[in-house]
Design a protein around this motif. Structure first.
Motif, PDB file in Angstrom:
ATOM      1  N   THR A 112       0.841  -1.199   0.000  1.00 59.57           N
ATOM      2  CA  THR A 112       0.000   0.000   0.000  1.00 59.57           C
ATOM      3  C   THR A 112       0.875   1.248   0.000  1.00 59.57           C
ATOM      4  OG1 THR A 112      -1.800  -1.094   1.208  1.00 59.57           O
ATOM      5  CG2 THR A 112      -1.752   1.309   1.283  1.00 59.57           C
ATOM      6  N   LEU A 113       0.613   2.138  -0.945  1.00 58.86           N
ATOM      7  CA  LEU A 113       1.237   3.458  -0.934  1.00 58.86           C
ATOM      8  C   LEU A 113       0.380   4.408  -0.111  1.00 58.86           C
ATOM      9  CD1 LEU A 113       2.336   4.124  -4.646  1.00 58.86           C
ATOM     10  CD2 LEU A 113       3.843   3.760  -2.683  1.00 58.86           C
ATOM     11  N   ILE A 114       1.037   5.306   0.609  1.00 58.87           N
ATOM     12  CA  ILE A 114       0.346   6.408   1.286  1.00 58.87           C
ATOM     13  C   ILE A 114       0.702   7.674   0.528  1.00 58.87           C
ATOM     14  CG2 ILE A 114       0.005   7.654   3.449  1.00 58.87           C
ATOM     15  CD1 ILE A 114       1.072   5.170   4.910  1.00 58.87           C
ATOM     16  N   ALA A 115      -0.312   8.296  -0.075  1.00 55.75           N
ATOM     17  CA  ALA A 115      -0.095   9.453  -0.937  1.00 55.75           C
ATOM     18  C   ALA A 115      -0.463  10.740  -0.212  1.00 55.75           C
ATOM     19  CB  ALA A 115      -0.932   9.321  -2.210  1.00 55.75           C
ATOM     20  N   ASP A 116       0.336  11.762  -0.422  1.00 60.37           N
ATOM     21  CA  ASP A 116       0.098  13.101   0.095  1.00 60.37           C
ATOM     22  C   ASP A 116       0.005  14.016  -1.117  1.00 60.37           C
ATOM     23  OD1 ASP A 116       0.104  15.557   1.386  1.00 60.37           O
ATOM     24  OD2 ASP A 116       1.955  15.223   2.512  1.00 60.37           O
ATOM     25  N   LEU A 117      -1.215  14.415  -1.481  1.00 57.79           N
ATOM     26  CA  LEU A 117      -1.378  15.307  -2.625  1.00 57.79           C
ATOM     27  C   LEU A 117      -2.666  16.096  -2.488  1.00 57.79           C
ATOM     28  CD1 LEU A 117      -2.444  13.428  -5.885  1.00 57.79           C
ATOM     29  CD2 LEU A 117      -2.534  12.349  -3.651  1.00 57.79           C
ATOM     30  N   ASP A 118      -2.640  17.321  -2.966  1.00 62.24           N
ATOM     31  CA  ASP A 118      -3.789  18.223  -2.939  1.00 62.24           C
ATOM     32  C   ASP A 118      -4.364  18.353  -1.525  1.00 62.24           C
ATOM     33  OD1 ASP A 118      -5.684  19.973  -3.842  1.00 62.24           O
ATOM     34  OD2 ASP A 118      -6.932  18.472  -4.846  1.00 62.24           O
ATOM     35  N   GLY A 119      -3.473  18.425  -0.531  1.00 64.24           N
ATOM     36  CA  GLY A 119      -3.927  18.605   0.845  1.00 64.24           C
ATOM     37  C   GLY A 119      -4.626  17.406   1.441  1.00 64.24           C
ATOM     38  N   GLN A 120      -4.486  16.236   0.828  1.00 63.35           N
ATOM     39  CA  GLN A 120      -5.131  15.012   1.312  1.00 63.35           C
ATOM     40  C   GLN A 120      -4.082  13.925   1.542  1.00 63.35           C
ATOM     41  OE1 GLN A 120      -8.699  13.771  -1.064  1.00 63.35           O
ATOM     42  NE2 GLN A 120      -8.107  15.458  -2.417  1.00 63.35           N
ATOM     43  N   VAL A 121      -4.360  13.035   2.480  1.00 64.72           N
ATOM     44  CA  VAL A 121      -3.566  11.813   2.641  1.00 64.72           C
ATOM     45  C   VAL A 121      -4.462  10.654   2.212  1.00 64.72           C
ATOM     46  CG1 VAL A 121      -2.447  10.258   4.279  1.00 64.72           C
ATOM     47  CG2 VAL A 121      -2.062  12.720   4.435  1.00 64.72           C
ATOM     48  N   LEU A 122      -4.005   9.888   1.214  1.00 67.01           N
ATOM     49  CA  LEU A 122      -4.816   8.849   0.603  1.00 67.01           C
ATOM     50  C   LEU A 122      -4.063   7.525   0.613  1.00 67.01           C
ATOM     51  CD1 LEU A 122      -5.778  10.957  -2.534  1.00 67.01           C
ATOM     52  CD2 LEU A 122      -7.219  10.577  -0.526  1.00 67.01           C
ATOM     53  N   ARG A 123      -4.769   6.458   0.923  1.00 65.63           N
ATOM     54  CA  ARG A 123      -4.174   5.121   0.855  1.00 65.63           C
ATOM     55  C   ARG A 123      -4.426   4.541  -0.536  1.00 65.63           C
ATOM     56  NH1 ARG A 123      -2.531   3.114   5.729  1.00 65.63           N
ATOM     57  NH2 ARG A 123      -2.594   0.960   4.981  1.00 65.63           N
ATOM     58  N   VAL A 124      -3.372   3.939  -1.108  1.00 67.06           N
ATOM     59  CA  VAL A 124      -3.451   3.366  -2.455  1.00 67.06           C
ATOM     60  C   VAL A 124      -3.030   1.905  -2.354  1.00 67.06           C
ATOM     61  CG1 VAL A 124      -2.840   3.698  -4.879  1.00 67.06           C
ATOM     62  CG2 VAL A 124      -2.671   5.641  -3.286  1.00 67.06           C
ATOM     63  N   PRO A 125      -3.965   1.003  -2.052  1.00 71.95           N
ATOM     64  CA  PRO A 125      -3.611  -0.420  -1.882  1.00 71.95           C
ATOM     65  C   PRO A 125      -3.447  -1.135  -3.208  1.00 71.95           C
ATOM     66  CG  PRO A 125      -5.946  -0.093  -1.466  1.00 71.95           C
ATOM     67  CD  PRO A 125      -5.371   1.267  -1.748  1.00 71.95           C
ATOM     68  N   ALA A 126      -3.000  -2.368  -3.146  1.00 71.33           N
ATOM     69  CA  ALA A 126      -2.836  -3.189  -4.342  1.00 71.33           C
ATOM     70  C   ALA A 126      -4.141  -3.228  -5.139  1.00 71.33           C
ATOM     71  CB  ALA A 126      -2.414  -4.600  -3.960  1.00 71.33           C
ATOM     72  N   GLY A 127      -4.019  -3.138  -6.457  1.00 70.28           N
ATOM     73  CA  GLY A 127      -5.190  -3.124  -7.327  1.00 70.28           C
ATOM     74  C   GLY A 127      -5.741  -1.741  -7.590  1.00 70.28           C
ATOM     75  N   HIS A 128      -5.110  -0.724  -7.010  1.00 60.10           N
ATOM     76  CA  HIS A 128      -5.537   0.656  -7.198  1.00 60.10           C
ATOM     77  C   HIS A 128      -4.454   1.444  -7.945  1.00 60.10           C
ATOM     78  CE1 HIS A 128      -8.253  -0.691  -4.088  1.00 60.10           C
ATOM     79  NE2 HIS A 128      -8.903   0.456  -4.067  1.00 60.10           N
ATOM     80  N   VAL A 129      -4.884   2.515  -8.585  1.00 61.79           N
ATOM     81  CA  VAL A 129      -3.956   3.408  -9.280  1.00 61.79           C
ATOM     82  C   VAL A 129      -4.193   4.830  -8.778  1.00 61.79           C
ATOM     83  CG1 VAL A 129      -5.513   3.749 -11.246  1.00 61.79           C
ATOM     84  CG2 VAL A 129      -3.075   4.118 -11.547  1.00 61.79           C
TER      85      VAL A 129
END
Length: 327
Positions: free
Chosen positions: A90-107
């Motif tokens: 799982t990637l943890i993304a920090d963009l546009d003032g948000q923290v988003l989880r990007v697990p397997a199967g997601h882009v």
């Protein structure tokens, strides 16, 4: 020309993504940057922990990369857009003032110029495919101008200046600037793309469907400013007729084996291999007879997702012997 000379001059279109530790010999369809740390000569002199090989065509970069758990990239930006498709972890993304989880199967889609950061979650290393257009290279500069090591979660790095602070909910606190007025969707689950998601989306969504009438390819796609990406399924023994298109294409095989016919060559593209199709090259891709094929595709947006068949007739897919409709 002798047979030996012909063999030496044959262009290589297929690349083993797990074994690109040096530039292959002979003519290549694209530029190959062997597996290495993408930012800096060492962790301490770069701004990211990402490691892997990069294939670069005329309009698209494709990277097959790993971020070790708890580590990632500092906040940075670049003038080209990016799609990251997570295969493991799982990637943890920090963009546009948000923290988003990007697990397997997601882009996750990062529009050009947007400040962002990605860090692997603490549970396991993250394997992902990164796609960018070639308006810029594969790496962008850190926002703070310092290349002093990767961003890390607490307990995973030695440079406290690069430690990503956690909030009360245990997730890292967003540090990227907010640039959108509304809450924009940047993360997409391929399994849910049977329809266009509600609300503002960072990329155009093409819901899951057959890509054209001359192929068995079935899947969903995302289209940004300069790049299309898609997750495509071909049923075993079936594929596309010989065709061409004025944009280049990379197919990265995740399951099964593609049987390719490209530029007069017959090639096999097994799991964890990529095939590059330069713009205008006549080609056909058919799934092997043993199992269905799942692959990730990246194309530039000079043209759409499908190209016309060479014979001008869209009369169904190409089949291996014994797999076509019974007549």
């Amino acid at each position: 020309m002798s047979t030996a000379t012909q063999e030496r001059s044959r262009i290589q279109y297929v690349y083993n993504l797990d074994d690109l530790f040096r530039v292959p010999e002979g003519p290549l369809s694209c530029k190959v940057a062997p597996s290495k740390l993408l930012s800096g000569d060492t962790l301490a002199t770069g701004k990211s922990s990402t490691v892997g090989p990069v294939l670069t065509g005329t309009h698209v970069h494709v990277a097959w990369v790993v971020k070790p758990r708890g580590t990632g990239s500092k906040l940075h930006t670049h003038p080209n857009e990016q799609f990251n498709y997570v295969l493991r972890g799982t990637l943890i993304a920090d963009l546009d003032g948000q923290v988003l989880r990007v697990p397997a199967g997601h882009v996750v889609h990062i529009p050009a110029g947007m400040v962002h950061s990605h860090v692997a979650s603490p549970e396991e290393d993250v394997l992902f495919i990164a796609v960018k257009d070639t308006r810029h290279g594969i790496v962008g500069p850190a926002v703070d101008g310092k290349h002093n090591g990767p961003r890390t979660l607490p307990g995973f790095g030695s440079n406290k200046d690069n430690e990503w602070r956690l909030g009360p909910d245990g997730l890292p606190l967003p540090q990227s600037p907010r640039v959108s007025r509304d809450k924009v969707r940047y993360v997409y689950n391929w399994e849910e793309l049977d329809k266009v998601p509600e609300g503002p989306c960072s990329a155009k969504v093409t819901p899951r469907a057959y890509v054209s009438k001359k192929s068995s390819s079935f899947g969903a796609a995302l289209t940004g400013d300069k790049v299309h990406v898609g997750l495509i399924h071909k049923a075993r023994g079936s594929g596309s007729k010989l065709h061409t298109h004025p944009n280049e294409q990379f197919n990265l095989v995740l399951q099964g084996t593609l049987h390719g016919d490209i530029d007069g060559q017959t090639v096999l593209v097994p799991k964890h291999h990529a095939i590059h199709m330069p713009a205008g090259v006549v080609h056909s891709m058919v799934a092997g007879g043993d199992e269905d094929v799942l692959f990730f595709v990246a194309k530039d947006t000079r043209h759409g997702l499908a190209g016309p068949p060479v014979d001008g007739i869209e009369d169904g897919p190409r089949f291996l012997p014994g797999f076509g409709p019974k007549r």
